[in-house]
Design a protein around this motif. Sequence first.
Motif, mmCIF file in Angstrom:
data_model
loop_
_atom_site.group_PDB
_atom_site.id
_atom_site.type_symbol
_atom_site.label_atom_id
_atom_site.label_comp_id
_atom_site.label_asym_id
_atom_site.label_seq_id
_atom_site.Cartn_x
_atom_site.Cartn_y
_atom_site.Cartn_z
ATOM 1 N N ARG A 12 -15.348 16.605 -38.388
ATOM 2 C CA ARG A 12 -15.255 15.343 -37.961
ATOM 3 C C ARG A 12 -14.665 14.379 -39.262
ATOM 4 N NH1 ARG A 12 -19.701 17.451 -34.817
ATOM 5 N NH2 ARG A 12 -19.967 16.102 -32.976
ATOM 6 N N ILE A 13 -15.031 14.813 -40.422
ATOM 7 C CA ILE A 13 -14.386 14.040 -41.549
ATOM 8 C C ILE A 13 -12.720 14.186 -41.520
ATOM 9 C CG2 ILE A 13 -14.529 15.692 -43.137
ATOM 10 C CD1 ILE A 13 -14.847 12.063 -43.732
ATOM 11 N N GLY A 31 -19.837 17.186 -27.643
ATOM 12 C CA GLY A 31 -20.828 15.947 -27.683
ATOM 13 C C GLY A 31 -20.212 14.734 -28.095
ATOM 14 N N GLU A 32 -18.986 14.493 -28.418
ATOM 15 C CA GLU A 32 -18.551 13.054 -28.981
ATOM 16 C C GLU A 32 -17.094 12.940 -28.551
ATOM 17 O OE1 GLU A 32 -19.368 10.641 -33.084
ATOM 18 O OE2 GLU A 32 -19.003 12.650 -33.088
ATOM 19 N N SER A 33 -16.775 11.707 -28.058
ATOM 20 C CA SER A 33 -15.298 11.517 -27.780
ATOM 21 C C SER A 33 -14.731 10.831 -29.078
ATOM 22 C CB SER A 33 -15.346 10.606 -26.716
ATOM 23 O OG SER A 33 -15.895 9.080 -27.049
ATOM 24 N N GLU A 42 -18.251 15.689 -15.939
ATOM 25 C CA GLU A 42 -18.106 16.329 -17.279
ATOM 26 C C GLU A 42 -17.000 15.622 -18.145
ATOM 27 O OE1 GLU A 42 -17.235 21.088 -18.592
ATOM 28 O OE2 GLU A 42 -16.867 20.288 -16.359
ATOM 29 N N ARG A 43 -17.351 15.733 -19.365
ATOM 30 C CA ARG A 43 -16.460 15.261 -20.288
ATOM 31 C C ARG A 43 -15.710 16.335 -21.111
ATOM 32 N NH1 ARG A 43 -18.708 10.660 -24.289
ATOM 33 N NH2 ARG A 43 -19.543 12.328 -25.130
ATOM 34 N N PHE A 44 -14.466 16.181 -21.129
ATOM 35 C CA PHE A 44 -13.524 16.908 -21.914
ATOM 36 C C PHE A 44 -12.929 16.208 -23.063
ATOM 37 C CE2 PHE A 44 -12.882 18.184 -17.551
ATOM 38 C CZ PHE A 44 -13.240 19.163 -17.437
#
Length: 268
Positions: free
Chosen positions: A177-178, A213-215, A206-208
Motif C-alpha cells: 500500500r505504501i 479489499g480497497e479500491s 463484485e469489485r475488481f
Amino acid sequence: MSEKKVRHILALSGGKDSSALAVYMKDKVPEMEYVFCDTGDELQETYDYLDKLEFYLRKKITRINSDRPFSHYLKLYRGVLPDSRTRWCTRMLKIKPYELFVGDDEVVSYVGIRADEPYRTGYISTKPGVRAVYPFRENNIRKADVFRILEESGLGVPAYYEWRSRSGCYFCFFQQRIEWVNLLERHPDLFKKAMEYEKNDPLTGERFTWVEGESLQELSMPHRVAQIKEQHEMRQAQMKQDRSNLSLGKIFESEEDDGEMPCLMCHL
C-alpha cells in the motif's frame, strides 16, 4: 551436417538481481544475448536503468514486446484483474513473448537467483531445449554481494528503489500500500491509469481492485494516505529496532518480502 548452435540468454527484469547477474557475466560468455520482455507498462525509471546497463555492457539489450497490450488481455479476461493466484499478466506479457523469441532453439538460460534464496526455483521453460543455470548460487553470491556488484560497476540500483521494492509494471498487484501511495505522489498520471482499470461488476456486485479489499480511489483519499504513511513509519521504526544489532550483511539477507513470492520474470 553442422550441429545447431546453443544460444546463451540472460533475461533482464529491470531489477537488481538480474542486472547484477548481467554485470557479473559480462565478458564471461561472449555470445550472451541480453533480453528484456517489455510489457509497455514499465516505469520510466526501469527503461532509464536498462539504457544505462546497455551502455555498461557495450551490448544491445533486445526488447521483446507482446503482440497485444495489457488492455487487450484484460478484455479477454472480462475485466478480471490479475492477482497472485492467476498471474495472467506474466504469462501473456512476459512468458509467451519470451518463448516465441526462444523458439525451438537449444538455450542456456541464465537466472539471477542468489545463494541465499533456497526457496526459489526461477522460471523454467516448458520447452525441452531450455536449460536454466544459476551462477549466483554456484558461486555463493548473496544479497549483499548483489549490491556490491552494482555499486562497484558504477550503475548502482535503479532509481525506483527509492520508493518501490521491486521492478515490474506500474500497476503490479504485488505492490504494498505504501508503494501505491508513492506511485500516487511520484507518478499521478500512472496511478490514475491504474485506477481506471478497476471496476465494479453491475451484475454480481463484485469489485475488481488491485489491492485486496480497497479500491485505489479509496486508498488515495487524504486521510487514508496519511494512515498508510503512519503505519509504514511505525513498521520501519520497529524493523530498525529489531535489526539494530545485526551486521549490514545480515540485514540484507533478512530483507526478504513477506507473503507470496512475486513473478521472477518480472521482479528478479
